[in-house]
Design a protein around this motif. Structure first.
Motif, PDB file in Angstrom:
ATOM      1  N   THR A  38      32.669  -0.229 -10.123  1.00  0.00           N
ATOM      2  CA  THR A  38      33.820  -0.919 -10.693  1.00  0.00           C
ATOM      3  C   THR A  38      35.004  -0.801  -9.740  1.00  0.00           C
ATOM      4  O   THR A  38      35.078   0.139  -8.943  1.00  0.00           O
ATOM      5  N   PRO A  39      35.936  -1.743  -9.776  1.00  0.00           N
ATOM      6  CA  PRO A  39      37.070  -1.711  -8.845  1.00  0.00           C
ATOM      7  C   PRO A  39      38.021  -0.573  -9.172  1.00  0.00           C
ATOM      8  O   PRO A  39      37.955   0.021 -10.255  1.00  0.00           O
ATOM      9  N   PRO A  40      38.921  -0.253  -8.239  1.00  0.00           N
ATOM     10  CA  PRO A  40      39.908   0.804  -8.497  1.00  0.00           C
ATOM     11  C   PRO A  40      40.761   0.479  -9.719  1.00  0.00           C
ATOM     12  O   PRO A  40      41.041  -0.682 -10.008  1.00  0.00           O
ATOM     13  N   GLU A  41      41.187   1.520 -10.426  1.00  0.00           N
ATOM     14  CA  GLU A  41      42.067   1.379 -11.579  1.00  0.00           C
ATOM     15  C   GLU A  41      43.208   2.365 -11.437  1.00  0.00           C
ATOM     16  O   GLU A  41      43.025   3.500 -10.989  1.00  0.00           O
ATOM     17  N   ARG A  42      44.377   1.908 -11.832  1.00  0.00           N
ATOM     18  CA  ARG A  42      45.597   2.689 -11.615  1.00  0.00           C
ATOM     19  C   ARG A  42      45.526   4.079 -12.247  1.00  0.00           C
ATOM     20  O   ARG A  42      45.957   5.069 -11.651  1.00  0.00           O
ATOM     21  N   GLU A  43      44.957   4.144 -13.475  1.00  0.00           N
ATOM     22  CA  GLU A  43      44.948   5.427 -14.168  1.00  0.00           C
ATOM     23  C   GLU A  43      44.191   6.486 -13.375  1.00  0.00           C
ATOM     24  O   GLU A  43      44.588   7.652 -13.337  1.00  0.00           O
ATOM     25  N   PHE A  44      43.072   6.102 -12.752  1.00  0.00           N
ATOM     26  CA  PHE A  44      42.305   7.053 -11.956  1.00  0.00           C
ATOM     27  C   PHE A  44      42.968   7.312 -10.606  1.00  0.00           C
ATOM     28  O   PHE A  44      42.938   8.444 -10.103  1.00  0.00           O
ATOM     29  N   ASP A  45      43.560   6.255 -10.007  1.00  0.00           N
ATOM     30  CA  ASP A  45      44.248   6.438  -8.725  1.00  0.00           C
ATOM     31  C   ASP A  45      45.387   7.442  -8.848  1.00  0.00           C
ATOM     32  O   ASP A  45      45.609   8.265  -7.956  1.00  0.00           O
ATOM     33  N   GLU A  46      46.108   7.380  -9.963  1.00  0.00           N
ATOM     34  CA  GLU A  46      47.231   8.297 -10.140  1.00  0.00           C
ATOM     35  C   GLU A  46      46.742   9.746 -10.273  1.00  0.00           C
ATOM     36  O   GLU A  46      47.416  10.682  -9.834  1.00  0.00           O
ATOM     37  N   VAL A  47      45.550   9.935 -10.859  1.00  0.00           N
ATOM     38  CA  VAL A  47      45.021  11.295 -11.005  1.00  0.00           C
ATOM     39  C   VAL A  47      44.741  11.912  -9.647  1.00  0.00           C
ATOM     40  O   VAL A  47      45.110  13.057  -9.374  1.00  0.00           O
ATOM     41  N   VAL A  48      44.079  11.158  -8.740  1.00  0.00           N
ATOM     42  CA  VAL A  48      43.763  11.744  -7.431  1.00  0.00           C
ATOM     43  C   VAL A  48      45.029  11.945  -6.599  1.00  0.00           C
ATOM     44  O   VAL A  48      45.128  12.914  -5.836  1.00  0.00           O
ATOM     45  N   GLU A  49      46.003  11.060  -6.756  1.00  0.00           N
ATOM     46  CA  GLU A  49      47.258  11.263  -6.045  1.00  0.00           C
ATOM     47  C   GLU A  49      47.942  12.548  -6.513  1.00  0.00           C
ATOM     48  O   GLU A  49      48.447  13.337  -5.706  1.00  0.00           O
ATOM     49  N   LYS A  73      35.194   6.604  -7.734  1.00  0.00           N
ATOM     50  CA  LYS A  73      35.974   5.735  -8.628  1.00  0.00           C
ATOM     51  C   LYS A  73      37.421   5.664  -8.176  1.00  0.00           C
ATOM     52  O   LYS A  73      38.090   4.648  -8.332  1.00  0.00           O
ATOM     53  N   ALA A  74      37.926   6.763  -7.621  1.00  0.00           N
ATOM     54  CA  ALA A  74      39.286   6.783  -7.077  1.00  0.00           C
ATOM     55  C   ALA A  74      39.283   7.719  -5.875  1.00  0.00           C
ATOM     56  O   ALA A  74      38.566   8.714  -5.853  1.00  0.00           O
ATOM     57  N   GLU A  75      40.058   7.369  -4.867  1.00  0.00           N
ATOM     58  CA  GLU A  75      40.153   8.228  -3.688  1.00  0.00           C
ATOM     59  C   GLU A  75      41.501   8.058  -3.029  1.00  0.00           C
ATOM     60  O   GLU A  75      42.121   7.014  -3.104  1.00  0.00           O
ATOM     61  N   VAL A  76      41.941   9.131  -2.388  1.00  0.00           N
ATOM     62  CA  VAL A  76      43.133   9.076  -1.568  1.00  0.00           C
ATOM     63  C   VAL A  76      42.860   9.877  -0.302  1.00  0.00           C
ATOM     64  O   VAL A  76      42.328  10.981  -0.345  1.00  0.00           O
ATOM     65  N   GLY A  77      43.132   9.270   0.838  1.00  0.00           N
ATOM     66  CA  GLY A  77      42.982   9.954   2.108  1.00  0.00           C
ATOM     67  C   GLY A  77      41.629   9.829   2.772  1.00  0.00           C
ATOM     68  O   GLY A  77      41.460  10.273   3.905  1.00  0.00           O
ATOM     69  N   LEU A  78      40.602   9.225   2.099  1.00  0.00           N
ATOM     70  CA  LEU A  78      39.272   9.130   2.683  1.00  0.00           C
ATOM     71  C   LEU A  78      38.966   7.734   3.203  1.00  0.00           C
ATOM     72  O   LEU A  78      38.419   7.569   4.279  1.00  0.00           O
ATOM     73  N   GLY A  79      39.318   6.684   2.413  1.00  0.00           N
ATOM     74  CA  GLY A  79      39.091   5.314   2.859  1.00  0.00           C
ATOM     75  C   GLY A  79      37.674   4.819   2.648  1.00  0.00           C
ATOM     76  O   GLY A  79      37.288   3.808   3.231  1.00  0.00           O
ATOM     77  N   LEU A  80      36.859   5.517   1.842  1.00  0.00           N
ATOM     78  CA  LEU A  80      35.490   5.103   1.547  1.00  0.00           C
ATOM     79  C   LEU A  80      35.315   4.986   0.044  1.00  0.00           C
ATOM     80  O   LEU A  80      35.942   5.702  -0.723  1.00  0.00           O
ATOM     81  N   ARG A  81      34.399   4.088  -0.397  1.00  0.00           N
ATOM     82  CA  ARG A  81      34.088   3.964  -1.818  1.00  0.00           C
ATOM     83  C   ARG A  81      32.819   4.717  -2.189  1.00  0.00           C
ATOM     84  O   ARG A  81      32.581   4.984  -3.366  1.00  0.00           O
ATOM     85  N   GLU A  82      31.950   5.056  -1.200  1.00  0.00           N
ATOM     86  CA  GLU A  82      30.748   5.803  -1.504  1.00  0.00           C
ATOM     87  C   GLU A  82      30.175   6.413  -0.233  1.00  0.00           C
ATOM     88  O   GLU A  82      30.516   6.006   0.880  1.00  0.00           O
ATOM     89  N   THR A  83      29.312   7.421  -0.406  1.00  0.00           N
ATOM     90  CA  THR A  83      28.557   8.020   0.688  1.00  0.00           C
ATOM     91  C   THR A  83      27.166   8.336   0.171  1.00  0.00           C
ATOM     92  O   THR A  83      26.948   8.421  -1.052  1.00  0.00           O
TER      93      THR A  83
END
Length: 640
Positions: A38-49, A73-83
């Motif tokens: 699923t695409p990024p969502e603000r609620e999860f992005d704010e948690v990792v930030e 589902k959310a990431e900051v500083g990595l730039g990848l969606r999966e590994t």
């Protein structure tokens, strides 16, 4: 198989917080959330930030472990969606309950050969908190990663915060799954309402109550159904009942949102201050179908307000007391500071010794170690430039409590430009700091509860519209978008908990415009121009403006200039003495054939906000080349 690799096809049972689980059950549970890819969502992005900030880490992830990969589902500083899963440290973390910490991956035989360690992103430190279902099935982790080892691991507070945030992620996943399920809307509504910390209720259009959630009955202790109809008013303090009825009748007659503070009787007989709010739900013709409302216990907030008032009173008294202010003179070449008794008491020194002078190093012993280098640098800068000196820092005198002080002064120079005499004053601002902390805590609590209410009402609208006609679903979608516009305006004027702050200088109209109109993407494409004068905008004005601008932008995207690629909107502000004019001009859209035959509910709501809430006027010019709208409001109302 690597030491940290877990193969999905083995279905090996593990232990996690007292629950047996195998890989097949775990993957089935993960699939039930329908969250992978699923695409990024603000609620999860704010948690990792927030996790990255709290743990001082460059990378933070919400990692969900699939059959052969880990999806972020959310990431900051990595730039990848999966590994790939076979290089996943999280695959090892889910085998351990609680917090999993690897201080240095390069020296840990389980991970030393991992390509994520030996090559980009060069992981050296890992800490992950389980994302675990209520059945004890681990879906993945909320983890923070550093490119340098951390032998000390995480501080206790950081570890606790990471686990709390992990539970918040799971709560969001649970809510997301509940909202996505297409079952009887009434049952889902009750499940959601009963899970809320607030008391939730609804009424028929005539205002008679017909539903309360479980929290209402838990709080009040009354028998089920006993407060249906008009019986709820008897639950209020006798001194508040007439006022509550009057406010409720006004909302029923006008359709305006309901908001009031009253004292509600708890099950043990105690009356607690409560914030009551309600919003109407209307059909396509604007008729009210139901009222949905909440009751929020604000007794603790009221107590905090009283403590804040007392703290402010103590602050005023403290600033008026001579012992809370001290003066000093530093003979720089001789390195001797002389000061009065107030200064001596703040730094835990003998007043007689301070009267004759002591070295500055002796006084620095009382300065909080974490503040010393900064204060020294500020002193040195003032000495080198001759500019005014001002610094806030903590002092911890021997045998005393830590106090906050603000020091102000200036360093005079001799004929050759060398520092000679540094004089100034120090004021104890401890009570002011405590008052500021209490005020900030109160503001954050109110902001959090207001955002909860937006979420609750939006969820109610979604669930109530589930299974309804297409017309009702369309109305519900429109109402949700208006609530989202109000929420964005609230986030702009009341930012907290890591959210973006308003531009320097405070909350402004241009900043509010940019925030509200960003979802339409027209500004980035050069199709929406913001120009002219800018003015401050207050909290109440922002709410009305949010509705007006959201309605204009929505109509422009559907029918006006933004419905065509070549179309655009120019928004211009203009100061007019004691008033402010805002012009919305559309050009390049479909040719306008005149005013619309029927005004929509949103337009009526926006105009009422401009006239009633802002005390302004609205004029519309339906020229063939496009709509021009002119809003004029008093400057004083904008700032309110």
């Amino acid at each position: 198989m690597n030491a940290f690799e877990v193969r999905a096809d083995e279905a090996q049972p593990y232990r996690s917080q007292g629950q047996d689980w195998d890989e097949a059950r775990r993957l089935s549970a993960l699939d039930s959330y329908n969250v992978l890819d699923t695409p990024p969502e603000r609620e999860f992005d704010e948690v990792v930030e927030l996790a990255a900030q709290l743990c001082d880490a460059p990378i933070a992830l919400v990692s969900l472990l699939g059959e052969d990969r880990q999806f972020f589902k959310a990431e900051v500083g990595l730039g990848l969606r999966e590994t790939p899963r076979d290089v996943s440290i999280c695959a090892h973390a889910i085998l351990h309950p609680g917090l999993f910490v690897v201080p240095d991956t390069a020296t840990d035989p389980r991970f030393a050969g991992n390509p994520l360690v030996t090559a980009a992103p060069h992981i050296r430190f890992y800490a992950g908190a389980l994302l675990e279902t209520e059945d004890g099935l681990p879906l993945g982790t909320l983890c923070v990663i550093d490119r340098r080892p951390r032998p000390e691991g995480l501080a206790a507070q950081q570890g606790f915060a990471l686990q709390v945030l992990a539970r918040q992620v799971m709560a969001r996943l649970e809510l997301r799954r509940a909202l996505a399920a297409r079952e009887a809307s009434e049952r889902r509504f009750r499940v959601l309402a009963d899970a809320m910390p607030q008391m939730v209720w609804s009424t028929r259009p005539d205002g008679l109550h017909d539903y309360y959630n479980a929290r209402w009955y838990e709080f009040t202790g009354v028998p089920f159904g006993s407060t249906d109809g008009a019986g709820w008013n008897g639950m209020f303090h006798a001194d508040d009942q007439a006022r509550a009825w009057e406010r409720w009748r006004h909302s029923l007659e006008t359709g305006e949102p309901y908001e009031i503070e009253y004292r509600l009787r708890r099950a043990d007989g105690a009356y607690r201050w409560t914030l009551g709010r309600a919003m109407p739900v209307r059909d396509a013709q604007g008729r009210i179908e139901r009222w949905f409302g909440t009751c929020t216990d604000i007794e603790d907030i009221k107590a905090t307000e009283e403590k804040l008032r007392l703290s402010e009173e103590r602050l005023r008294l403290a600033l008026g007391a001579a012992e809370m202010i001290g003066t000093f003179v530093w003979d720089v070449p001789a390195d001797r500071i002389t000061a009065d008794a107030g200064y001596a008491r703040m730094f835990g020194q003998d007043p007689a010794a301070m009267a004759t002078g002591v070295p500055i190093a002796l006084l620095f012993e009382a300065v909080e170690p974490a503040d010393r280098d900064r204060v020294r640098q500020q002193i040195e800068q003032a000495m080198a430039t001759g500019d005014a000196f001002e610094a806030e820092y903590r002092v911890h005198p021997p045998g005393g409590e830590t106090r906050w002080v603000v020091a102000r002064g200036r360093c005079a120079q001799d004929a050759e430009g060398r520092p000679a005499r540094f004089s100034g004053a120090v004021v104890d601002i401890t009570e002011r700091k405590r008052a500021e902390e209490g005020q900030e805590l109160l503001a954050k609590e109110l902001s959090h509860r207001i955002k909860n209410i937006f979420t609750v009402i939006g969820g109610m609208v979604s669930l109530s519209a589930s299974g309804a006609s297409a017309e009702v679903k369309g109305f519900a979608a429109t109402l949700r978008r208006r609530l989202q516009a109000l929420a964005r305006a609230h986030d702009y004027v009341r930012p907290h908990n890591g959210e973006a702050q308003p531009a320097e200088g405070g909350t402004t109209l241009r900043g509010l415009l940019a925030t509200l109109l960003a979802p339409y993407g027209a500004e980035e494409a050069g199709r929406m121009q913001l120009g002219g004068d800018d003015v401050p905008v207050g909290v109440k004005a922002a709410t009305s403006l949010a509705l007006i601008l959201h309605e204009l932008a929505t109509n422009a995207a559907k029918y006006g200039a933004l419905s065509r690629p070549e179309g655009g909107v120019a928004i211009t502000g203009e100061r007019l003495g004691e008033r402010f004019g805002l012009t919305w001009q559309e050009r390049g859209g479909p040719e306008v054939e005149g005013p619309p035959e029927r005004r929509g509910f949103g337009t009526i709501l926006a105009e009422r906000g401009a006239i009633t809430q802002l005390g302004g006027t609205i004029r519309q010019d339906w020229a063939r080349e496009g709509l021009t709208l002119r809003l004029e409001v008093p400057l004083a109302r904008l700032a309110y």
